[in-house]
Design a protein around this motif. Structure first.
Motif, PDB file in Angstrom:
ATOM      1  N   ASN A  35       0.672  -1.182  -0.099  1.00  0.00           N
ATOM      2  CA  ASN A  35      -0.287  -0.071   0.147  1.00  0.00           C
ATOM      3  C   ASN A  35       0.702   1.351  -0.424  1.00  0.00           C
ATOM      4  N   LEU A  36       1.129   2.023  -1.023  1.00  0.00           N
ATOM      5  CA  LEU A  36       1.515   3.779  -1.455  1.00  0.00           C
ATOM      6  C   LEU A  36       1.572   3.991  -1.339  1.00  0.00           C
ATOM      7  N   PRO A  37       1.329   5.651   0.180  1.00  0.00           N
ATOM      8  CA  PRO A  37       0.254   6.065   0.472  1.00  0.00           C
ATOM      9  C   PRO A  37       0.891   7.106  -0.324  1.00  0.00           C
ATOM     10  N   SER A  38       0.258   8.518  -0.289  1.00  0.00           N
ATOM     11  CA  SER A  38       0.720  10.139  -0.721  1.00  0.00           C
ATOM     12  C   SER A  38       1.023  10.684  -0.111  1.00  0.00           C
ATOM     13  N   THR A  39       1.850  11.745   0.484  1.00  0.00           N
ATOM     14  CA  THR A  39       1.238  12.717   0.818  1.00  0.00           C
ATOM     15  C   THR A  39       1.015  14.047   0.524  1.00  0.00           C
ATOM     16  N   ASP A  40      -0.157  14.996   0.841  1.00  0.00           N
ATOM     17  CA  ASP A  40      -0.783  16.622   0.174  1.00  0.00           C
ATOM     18  C   ASP A  40       0.642  17.314   0.596  1.00  0.00           C
ATOM     19  N   MET A  41       1.578  17.789  -0.492  1.00  0.00           N
ATOM     20  CA  MET A  41       2.746  18.541  -0.341  1.00  0.00           C
ATOM     21  C   MET A  41       2.334  19.774  -0.990  1.00  0.00           C
ATOM     22  N   HIS A  42       1.021  20.131  -1.170  1.00  0.00           N
ATOM     23  CA  HIS A  42       0.547  21.992  -1.994  1.00  0.00           C
ATOM     24  C   HIS A  42       0.696  21.695  -3.212  1.00  0.00           C
ATOM     25  N   GLY A  43       1.126  21.073  -4.383  1.00  0.00           N
ATOM     26  CA  GLY A  43       1.815  21.515  -5.096  1.00  0.00           C
ATOM     27  C   GLY A  43       3.001  21.194  -5.234  1.00  0.00           C
ATOM     28  N   ILE A  44       4.453  21.325  -4.230  1.00  0.00           N
ATOM     29  CA  ILE A  44       4.944  20.818  -4.213  1.00  0.00           C
ATOM     30  C   ILE A  44       6.286  20.136  -4.390  1.00  0.00           C
ATOM     31  N   GLU A  45       6.816  19.376  -5.223  1.00  0.00           N
ATOM     32  CA  GLU A  45       7.564  18.202  -4.376  1.00  0.00           C
ATOM     33  C   GLU A  45       8.539  18.339  -3.673  1.00  0.00           C
ATOM     34  N   PRO A  46       8.735  16.664  -2.832  1.00  0.00           N
ATOM     35  CA  PRO A  46      10.418  17.138  -1.699  1.00  0.00           C
ATOM     36  C   PRO A  46      11.276  18.035  -1.858  1.00  0.00           C
ATOM     37  N   PHE A  47      11.839  18.353  -2.944  1.00  0.00           N
ATOM     38  CA  PHE A  47      13.241  19.495  -2.807  1.00  0.00           C
ATOM     39  C   PHE A  47      12.644  20.604  -2.913  1.00  0.00           C
ATOM     40  N   GLY A  48      11.158  20.941  -2.862  1.00  0.00           N
ATOM     41  CA  GLY A  48      10.253  22.309  -2.321  1.00  0.00           C
ATOM     42  C   GLY A  48      10.557  23.142  -4.228  1.00  0.00           C
ATOM     43  N   PHE A  49      10.147  22.084  -4.589  1.00  0.00           N
ATOM     44  CA  PHE A  49      10.601  23.185  -6.279  1.00  0.00           C
ATOM     45  C   PHE A  49       8.436  22.778  -6.555  1.00  0.00           C
ATOM     46  N   VAL A  50       8.102  24.136  -7.440  1.00  0.00           N
ATOM     47  CA  VAL A  50       6.630  23.627  -7.622  1.00  0.00           C
ATOM     48  C   VAL A  50       5.897  22.594  -8.897  1.00  0.00           C
ATOM     49  N   ASP A  51       5.699  21.584  -8.558  1.00  0.00           N
ATOM     50  CA  ASP A  51       5.937  20.571  -9.879  1.00  0.00           C
ATOM     51  C   ASP A  51       4.711  20.934 -10.091  1.00  0.00           C
ATOM     52  N   GLY A  52       4.468  20.145 -10.955  1.00  0.00           N
ATOM     53  CA  GLY A  52       2.669  20.044 -12.538  1.00  0.00           C
ATOM     54  C   GLY A  52       2.192  20.937 -13.402  1.00  0.00           C
ATOM     55  N   ILE A  53       3.353  21.669 -13.223  1.00  0.00           N
ATOM     56  CA  ILE A  53       2.902  23.033 -13.949  1.00  0.00           C
ATOM     57  C   ILE A  53       3.185  22.626 -15.213  1.00  0.00           C
ATOM     58  N   SER A  54       3.783  22.233 -15.952  1.00  0.00           N
ATOM     59  CA  SER A  54       3.943  21.984 -17.487  1.00  0.00           C
ATOM     60  C   SER A  54       3.671  20.379 -17.855  1.00  0.00           C
ATOM     61  N   GLN A  55       2.522  20.116 -18.170  1.00  0.00           N
ATOM     62  CA  GLN A  55       1.661  19.871 -19.647  1.00  0.00           C
ATOM     63  C   GLN A  55       1.484  19.065 -20.414  1.00  0.00           C
ATOM     64  N   PRO A  56       0.889  17.944 -21.335  1.00  0.00           N
ATOM     65  CA  PRO A  56       0.709  18.670 -22.732  1.00  0.00           C
ATOM     66  C   PRO A  56      -0.703  18.787 -22.873  1.00  0.00           C
ATOM     67  N   GLN A  57      -0.964  19.615 -23.542  1.00  0.00           N
ATOM     68  CA  GLN A  57      -2.068  19.341 -23.924  1.00  0.00           C
ATOM     69  C   GLN A  57      -3.219  18.924 -25.194  1.00  0.00           C
ATOM     70  N   LEU A  58      -3.907  18.055 -24.285  1.00  0.00           N
ATOM     71  CA  LEU A  58      -4.632  17.169 -25.108  1.00  0.00           C
ATOM     72  C   LEU A  58      -5.245  17.807 -26.202  1.00  0.00           C
ATOM     73  N   ASP A  59      -4.883  17.146 -27.630  1.00  0.00           N
ATOM     74  CA  ASP A  59      -6.714  18.023 -28.947  1.00  0.00           C
ATOM     75  C   ASP A  59      -8.131  16.811 -28.514  1.00  0.00           C
ATOM     76  N   TRP A  60      -8.792  17.121 -27.039  1.00  0.00           N
ATOM     77  CA  TRP A  60     -10.102  16.695 -27.478  1.00  0.00           C
ATOM     78  C   TRP A  60     -10.889  16.664 -28.381  1.00  0.00           C
ATOM     79  N   GLN A  61     -10.375  18.178 -28.983  1.00  0.00           N
ATOM     80  CA  GLN A  61     -11.545  18.412 -30.173  1.00  0.00           C
ATOM     81  C   GLN A  61     -10.780  17.470 -31.132  1.00  0.00           C
ATOM     82  N   ARG A  62     -10.075  16.823 -31.617  1.00  0.00           N
ATOM     83  CA  ARG A  62      -9.372  15.822 -32.182  1.00  0.00           C
ATOM     84  C   ARG A  62      -9.036  16.900 -34.245  1.00  0.00           C
ATOM     85  N   GLN A  63      -8.909  18.328 -33.115  1.00  0.00           N
ATOM     86  CA  GLN A  63      -8.144  19.401 -34.916  1.00  0.00           C
ATOM     87  C   GLN A  63      -7.036  19.446 -34.568  1.00  0.00           C
ATOM     88  N   ARG A  64      -6.640  19.470 -34.328  1.00  0.00           N
ATOM     89  CA  ARG A  64      -5.016  19.272 -34.451  1.00  0.00           C
ATOM     90  C   ARG A  64      -4.627  18.258 -36.235  1.00  0.00           C
TER      91      ARG A  64
END
Ligand code: HEM
Length: 512
Positions: free
Chosen positions: A157-186
Motif C-alpha cells: 500500500n503506497l500512501p501519498s502526502t499532500d504537499m500542496h503541489g510542491i515536490e520534496p526538494f521544494g519546487f512547484v511541480d506539475g506546471i508543464s503538461q502537454p495539452q491533449l487535443d480532445w477536439q481532434r482538430q490538430r
C-alpha cells in the motif's frame, strides 16, 4: 471549465486520470495487488467502480482507477495472443530485464535487485489508484480492500502526502503538461509544424486514435467474434472489421523515487559557500525553474508571481502562463543551463529545427541538407516524446531549514512518479534513457540529469557527476562532485485499459 471534446471521443470509456489530474482529490493511495483467486479477481474487476473521464463536476468524494501489468493479464487468464498484442516493453516489464535497466539508468543503488517492489516475484498484477477529497480516503480504501479481498492479496500500500503541489526538494511541480487535443482538430502528421506547440494528438496518450506520426500505435485488435456475446469492445478506427481492445486505454509507468532532500540542499549550500542567494540560484539552475516555478528563460512576465497551476498572477494583477516559453532565445543555455532537468525533460523544440516556411525549406531540413538541423538532431523531435505526468509525493515534507541540518535516520520522502503515454518506448523510455540518464545531450557530454543521474562513472572510469552552466564570457562554470539525489526503489509498467476493455478482459473466457 473543461475544454470542448469531439463527439468521436468516448469520454465515458476513458479512465478519468487521463483527463483530470484529480488535483482537488488531495488524498491518494496506490494499492499494489496480486491475484490470489483468479475467478474472484475477474468477478470483482468485471464490475469494479472505475471513474471515467466524462465529468469531474461536481467532484465526487472518491475516484478509483485500475491498471494491469502483463503478469497480471496472465494471472487473470487472458489469452496469450492478446497479451502478446501489447507492446514488447509492456510485456517484458520494467524490472526484470538487465538491458532495459542499464538503458534507463537503473544501475548501482537504482538496480531492480534493490527495489522494494517491481522486480522478481514482487511485480504487482494490478494497480489500484485511489483518490479522495480530504477526510474520505481511509474509509474508501477499507471499502475497496474488503470488496476485492477474495480475489486479491495486497502486496503493498503506497500512501501519498499532500504537499500542496510542491515536490520534496521544494519546487512547484506539475506546471508543464502537454495539452491533449480532445477536439481532434490538430492535423496529424503536420509536417509544417516547425515551432514548439504544447497541443498533442490524442493518439500520443490514448490508444486507438491517430498519433503525431498520423498512424495508430500498435495494440491488440481482435476478431469481433471473440467479443460477440457481450459486444463490449468498440471497433478499431483504422480497421473497422476488428474489435479494438486498446481503444481509450493508455500505458502507465510508475516509479517510486526516493529523494535525498538533505543531501540536495547541503550539497548546494557547500557549493554556495553558505550564501543563501547563491544556493537558491544553483538549485534553480539544476531544475531549470525557480522554486516558485518561474522559468529561467523569458516567458513574458518580469514581476514576482503568486502561483496557481500553470497560470500565475503577476504583482500587477495580470495573469501569466508559467508554461508559455521555449528555449529558442537561449540556444547556448546562458539563462537556463542546457542540462537543467526541465530542459532535458522537454527541450521544447519543434519536430524540426526552425526554418523558413515552405516546401523547399522543409525538404532541405527533412533530408538532412541543413547543417543546423543535423547539429540539433538529438533534441529535434520533442513532440514525439511528451509525457502526461500524474505523480504524487510521499513521506514527510522537509523544510529547507531542516534540510540544512543532519538528516533523521529512516525518514523517507520522495515522488511516486507516474506518467501516461501510448508508447512506453518512444515516450517514457526515450526521455529517461536518452535525455535523463544519457551522458550526451545537446552539446553536453559526460553528465546526466542533475536531479536523477546516478553519477556512476563510465566504463572507461570517467566521472559523470558534473553539471555545466554555460557562461557568456568564458568557459562553462561547472558544479563538480554532484552526489546522487534520487534513488529508484520500485516500479512497473501497466496498461490502463478503457473501461469496456477492462470488462472484456475480466469476462472473456479465461485461458485454461
Ligand atoms: C524525484 C524525481 C523528480 C523530481 C524531483 C522532478 C522535479 C520536477 C520539477 C520541479 C519540474 C518543474 C515543474 C513543471 O514543469 O511541471 C519537473 C518537470 C518535468 N519533469 Fe521532473 N522530476 C522528477 C522526475 C522526473 C522523471 C523520472 C521524469 C521522466 C522520465 C521527469 C520528467 C519531467 C517532465 C517531462 C517535466 C516537464 C518539463 C517541461 O515540459 O518543461 N521528471 N520535474
Amino acid at each position: 471549465m473543461s475544454a470542448p471534446v469531439a463527439a468521436s471521443v468516448e469520454l465515458g470509456d476513458i479512465q478519468g486520470i487521463v483527463r483530470f489530474g484529480y488535483k482537488r482529490h488531495t488524498q491518494a493511495a496506490f494499492l499494489l495487488l496480486r491475484v490470489r483467486d483468479r475467478d474472484a479477481a475477474r468477478a470483482w474487476l468485471a464490475s469494479a467502480p472505475v471513474s471515467s473521464a466524462a465529468t469531474i463536476e461536481p467532484p465526487p468524494d472518491t475516484a478509483m482507477q485500475v491498471a494491469l501489468s502483463s503478469p497480471g493479464l496472465v494471472a487473470l487468464g487472458v489469452a496469450d495472443d492478446i497479451v502478446q498484442g501489447f507492446s514488447s516493453e509492456f510485456v517484458s516489464g520494467l524490472g526484470n530485464d538487465a538491458s532495459r535497466a542499464r538503458r534507463l539508468g537503473d544501475v548501482g543503488t537504482n538496480a531492480p535487485l534493490h527495489w522494494q517492489w517491481g522486480s522478481g516475484e514482487r511485480v504487482p498484477h494490478v494497480l489500484l489508484m485511489l483518490y479522495a477529497v480530504p477526510g474520505r480516503l481511509a474509509a474508501f480504501q477499507r471499502e475497496v480492500l474488503a470488496a476485492c479481498a477474495a480475489g486479491f492479496e495486497l502486496m503493498a500500500n503506497l500512501p501519498s502526502t499532500d504537499m500542496h503541489g510542491i515536490e520534496p526538494f521544494g519546487f512547484v511541480d506539475g506546471i508543464s503538461q502537454p495539452q491533449l487535443d480532445w477536439q481532434r482538430q490538430r492535423p496529424a502528421r503536420d509536417a509544417e509544424q516547425t515551432t514548439y506547440t504544447n497541443l498533442g494528438c490524442l493518439g500520443e496518450y490514448l490508444l486507438g486514435y491517430p498519433n503525431e506520426y498520423g498512424g495508430y500505435t500498435d495494440r491488440p485488435v481482435l476478431d469481433p467474434q471473440r467479443d460477440a456475446q457481450a459486444a463490449l469492445l468498440p471497433r478499431a478506427e483504422d480497421a473497422p472489421d476488428q474489435a479494438d481492445l486498446g481503444r481509450n486505454g493508455s500505458y502507465l509507468v510508475m516509479r517510486q523515487l526516493r529523494q535525498d532532500v538533505h543531501g540536495f540542499w547541503q550539497h548546494l549550500d557547500r557549493q554556495a559557500g553558505g550564501d543563501p542567494a547563491l544556493r537558491e540560484h544553483l538549485a534553480a539552475a539544476l531544475v531549470g525553474r525557480t522554486r516558485k516555478g518561474e522559468p529561467l528563460v523569458h516567458y513574458g512576465a518580469a514581476a514576482p508571481l503568486v502561483h496557481n497551476g500553470s497560470a500565475a498572477m503577476a504583482a500587477g494583477g495580470a495573469v501569466v502562463d508559467l508554461n508559455d516559453f521555449d528555449y529558442a532565445g537561449d540556444p547556448r543555455g546562458l539563462r537556463c543551463p542546457l542540462g537543467a532537468h526541465v530542459r532535458r525533460a522537454n527541450p521544447r523544440n519543434a519536430d524540426l529545427p526552425p526554418g523558413e516556411p515552405g516546401l523547399w525549406s522543409w525538404l532541405k531540413r527533412t533530408l538532412g541538407f541543413d547543417a543546423d538541423a543535423l547539429a540539433h538532431d538529438r533534441i529535434a523531435s520533442t513532440r514525439f516524446h511528451r509525457l502526461l505526468r500524474r505523480g504524487r509525493e510521499y513521506g514527510a515534507p522537509v523544510m529547507l531549514s531542516q534540510a540544512l541540518e543532519a538528516a533523521p535516520a529512516a525518514a523517507e520522502v520522495g515522488l511516486h512518479f507516474i506518467c501516461l503515454g501510448a508508447n512506453i518506448a518512444r515516450q517514457f523510455e526515450f526521455v529517461q534513457s536518452a535525455w535523463m540518464a544519457g551522458l550526451h545531450f545537446d552539446r553536453l557530454s559526460g553528465e546526466s540529469d542533475p536531479l536523477l543521474g546516478t553519477r556512476e562513472p563510465t566504463p572507461e572510469g570517467r566521472p559523470t557527476n558534473e553539471f555545466s552552466m554555460p557562461q557568456a564570457d568564458g568557459p562553462d562554470q561547472c558544479l563538480a562532485g554532484l552526489p546522487q539525489f534520487v534513488t529508484v526503489t520500485g516500479g512497473a509498467y501497466f496498461f490502463l485499459p478503457g473501461i469496456c476493455a477492462l470488462r472484456y478482459l475480466a469476462t472473456a473466457p479465461p485461458k485454461e
